[in-house]
Design a protein around this motif. Structure first.
Motif, PDB file in Angstrom:
ATOM      1  N   VAL A  79     -33.093 -39.330 -21.908  1.00 34.63           N
ATOM      2  CA  VAL A  79     -34.193 -40.153 -21.406  1.00 34.63           C
ATOM      3  C   VAL A  79     -33.690 -41.543 -21.034  1.00 34.63           C
ATOM      4  N   GLY A  82     -32.025 -41.472 -17.677  1.00 37.67           N
ATOM      5  CA  GLY A  82     -32.788 -40.928 -16.569  1.00 37.67           C
ATOM      6  C   GLY A  82     -32.474 -39.485 -16.232  1.00 37.67           C
ATOM      7  N   ASN A  85     -37.121 -36.470 -18.233  1.00 39.47           N
ATOM      8  CA  ASN A  85     -38.378 -37.193 -18.428  1.00 39.47           C
ATOM      9  C   ASN A  85     -39.243 -36.407 -19.398  1.00 39.47           C
TER      10      ASN A  85
END
Length: 204
Positions: A79, A82, A85
């Motif tokens: 997370v 990136g 999610n």
């Protein structure tokens, strides 16, 4: 060491490669369960191992990921960078099963986070079921097909990508094998040993 992976199976070398390089383990010491499914938590852990299990800063913000969970450091790392999610602001859904388009999205984001080339593309309109591809996964699937990580299947003269079909463990092993060899600038050596590339010298 897996008794349920036949040496004649198309995915045998991929499973062997992932096992030897500590990327993807078996369900037990002797069982790989090639047709079993992969969860979001397991996928995060696979990529976390592939990255060398770097130190993870902070805890995940998800109520369904506790600090004591085996996948917690991997989820927090994914997370933060990136790569993954949540399925909502408060949920990661670590036990949700991975589909082919989700697999492509994980790998595409991971490659991007590593700074690797993600420019490969194919026209998804060649696939009869391209309308089933989720909007978030279109670029990732176009890249994955462009790199040859995922391919379509021929049925009655038409090609289908099957984006929403569950990706089993043997398919993940095959995709990871291709990913390490084709996308990663320096893939893990086949033996699992460390090697060094020096100017005017061979890899040792």
């Amino acid at each position: 060491p897996f008794t349920d992976v036949d040496p004649s199976a198309a995915y045998y070398s991929a499973v062997k490669y992932c096992y030897e390089n500590n990327i993807f383990k078996g369900v037990t010491d002797t069982m790989f369960m090639p047709n079993n499914t992969i969860t979001r938590g397991q996928m995060a852990l696979v990529l976390y191992r592939l990255a060398g299990q770097p130190a993870s800063s902070g805890d995940s913000p998800f109520q369904d990921v506790r600090p004591s969970d085996w996948f917690s450091p991997a989820v927090a790392w994914a997370v933060t960078h990136g790569i993954a999610n949540g399925t909502s602001a408060t949920a990661f859904s670590p036990n949700a099963i991975i589909t082919r388009e989700q697999l492509a999205a994980f790998l595409y984001r991971y490659a991007g986070a590593q700074g690797w080339d993600t420019s490969a593309r194919v026209n998804l309109n060649q696939f009869q079921d391209q309308r089933l591809i989720s909007s978030y996964a279109r670029t990732a699937l176009s890249w994955a097909c462009g790199e040859g990580l995922l391919t379509g299947s021929l049925e009655n003269g038409k090609v289908y990508l099957s984006p929403t079909v569950i990706a089993p463990r043997n398919q993940l092993a095959a995709v990871l094998h291709r990913f390490c060899q084709q996308v990663a600038p320096t893939p893990p050596p086949a033996t699992g040993d460390i090697f060094v590339v020096a100017p005017d010298a061979e890899a040792i």
